[in-house]
Design an enzyme around this catalytic site. Structure first.
Site, PDB file in Angstrom:
ATOM      1  CG  HIS A   1     -18.414  -9.032  26.615  1.00  0.00           C
ATOM      2  ND1 HIS A   1     -19.397  -9.648  27.369  1.00  0.00           N
ATOM      3  CD2 HIS A   1     -18.572  -7.696  26.822  1.00  0.00           C
ATOM      4  CE1 HIS A   1     -20.113  -8.735  27.994  1.00  0.00           C
ATOM      5  NE2 HIS A   1     -19.619  -7.535  27.683  1.00  0.00           N
TER       6      HIS A   1
ATOM      7  CB  CYS B   1     -20.522 -12.605  29.107  1.00  0.00           C
ATOM      8  SG  CYS B   1     -22.246 -13.063  28.832  1.00  0.00           S
TER       9      CYS B   1
END
Length: 478
Positions: free
Chosen positions: A131, A76
């Site tokens: 993130h 990710c």
């Protein structure tokens, strides 16, 4: 800086194209799903075989360009870093998902696509999963976004339900919000009760931004980073039981509907023809190994990469290829498709070309401008290959329909195999990457490997930023 002659030629071409749409720079809506496999949407053969049709996703592909070989990074954080900066995640110190807390993410020295667009007059917003840093100085509003509402990641919503967490003296997961120039603030708790509802709120915020910005003179950029379909998979109350086919089908219906609402908002605001809409994902699907004994309080769903083997956190095509469609009425030919290699890093320079922005030249930059390819002005991608990373290790390279691997892992949980002799796969003949055809096809390896040598050479001039590097950061002179 881009050379004067290049800018002059580009500007003349750009002015010539403005008659085809209502403003000089397109609005941009970038829809980015989380761990959404290649085989999930109907336009890639999924949809009804996953429990529900996906008419809104399919419409984006039908009305624009569908890429079947669109590549991302295998995790990710590196995928999002590469997408935002046009640089492999290892260059910015974001080559793996952060574990262990502390400062991580993008230093403020990095230039994101939002900053590039902001420099040429865009109003910008980010809603969803970031993130790329979750501390003051590392939020989206520190990287070119005027406002944001979102989360670091989603698996944290399970924490409060686990034995021992309450006694661990850790901060509980929260949703953050902020506007540029001011400290970010806590919006609310991010727990299992809100996990299923957050994407609906992200959709509403994106629609509100469209309604507001469509009345302004400036173009707008929305980075709509949905939290689905990352674990834990919990359906909104609005869509619970909507398909009668279970949780995954309900989530697929939910996500497709949300996308349709955003597209409808562009129509209602009268800016659809002036807006470029991108639909893709950060990683391939989640799936647990065969026979896995799962003890999670919210059992995971098995995602699908269609004909490709592998899941996220692997070097296999199921990890690296994700769905992709881009629509821009009157500019990108409807119904076009290609199996040429494109990487998410290419979106930065491609959007820069569409918006009249500039690509940084003071650092290693890996993205390649695909604007003419997207517009149908040339038949092929400008990219022939990509480097296959797993964390800070190079597992192999892709070149056209060939893939050369020095290392391989079957799932996120399996150990890594290293090969004394590389494996070579022909991805057209062997999409599951099961049959190494190194002999007699050593020519393909010789053709694929020079890009790796060129890539490695760039680190001599531009060393990677160490993970956790604090701000302010400036590279040392070389």
């Amino acid at each position: 800086m881009i050379g004067f002659m290049h800018r002059t030629v580009f500007f003349a071409a750009f002015l010539a194209s403005t008659a085809a749409y209502g403003q000089e720079k397109p609005n941009i809506v970038f829809i980015f799903l989380d761990n959404f496999g290649w085989g999930e949407p109907g336009f890639n053969g999924g949809g009804i075989i996953r429990g529900t049709a996906t008419p809104e996703m399919d419409a984006l592909a039908a009305e624009g360009l569908r890429l079947t070989n669109f590549n991302v990074e295998s995790q990710c954080t590196p995928s999002r870093a590469a997408t935002m900066t046009g640089r492999y995640g290892i260059r910015s110190g974001n080559h793996t998902v952060p574990l262990g807390g502390g400062v991580y993410g993008l230093t403020q020295w990095e230039i994101t696509m939002a900053e590039m667009l902001k420099d040429v007059g865009y109003n910008t917003a980010m809603y969803g999963k970031w993130h790329l840093g979750w501390s003051e100085g590392r939020y989206p509003t520190n990287q070119g976004f005027d406002e944001f509402y979102g989360v670091e990641t989603t698996d944290v919503t399970v924490w409060r339900s686990l034995p021992g967490f309450a006694d661990a003296n850790m901060e509980e997961p929260v949703v953050m919000q902020g506007v540029a120039g001011e400290p970010a603030t806590v919006a609310r708790d991010y727990d299992l009760d809100y996990r299923g509802e957050i994407d609906g709120d992200l959709t509403r915020k994106a629609i509100e931004f469209i309604e507001t910005q469509s009345r302004q003179d400036a173009p707008f950029f929305i980075y709509l980073a949905y939290t689905q379909t990352h674990y834990p998979n919990i359906v909104s109350q609005e869509f619970t039981g909507a398909t009668g086919k279970g949780v995954w089908a309900d989530i697929l219906r939910q996500t497709d509907t949300y996308i349709g609402r955003v597209v409808d908002a562009l129509e209602t605001a009268g800016v659809s023809d002036d807006t470029l809409v991108i639909f893709t994902a950060d990683n391939g699907p989640e799936a647990v190994p065969i026979g896995n004994a799962n003890a999670s309080p919210t059992p995971p769903i098995q995602g699908t990469a269609g004909p490709w083997r592998g899941t996220l956190f692997t070097s296999l095509e199921g990890s690296l290829r994700v769905p992709f469609a881009v629509k821009w009425p009157g500019q990108i030919p409807a119904g076009s498709e290609s199996n040429d290699i494109v990487h998410s890093m290419d979106l930065f320079p491609t959007l820069a070309a569409f918006a009249g922005g500039e690509v940084p030249t003071d650092r290693a930059f890996d993205g390649i401008d695909q604007s003419d390819f997207f517009l149908g002005n040339q038949p092929n991608s400008n990219r022939e290959g990509v480097i296959v990373y797993m964390g800070d290790q190079i597992f192999g390279v892709k070149w056209n329909d060939w893939k050369v691997l020095f290392k391989e892992n079957q799932t996120i949980f399996d150990p890594t195999e290293s090969f004394d002799t590389p494996r070579a796969y022909n991805l057209l003949n062997d999409p599951h990457e099961r049959d190494s055809v190194l002999f007699p096809n050593t020519w393909a390896v010789e053709k694929a490997l020079p890009q790796l040598q060129e890539h490695l050479a760039t680190f001599q001039r531009y060393p990677p930023i160490p993970p956790g590097t604090p701000d302010p950061y400036m590279p040392s002179a070389n």
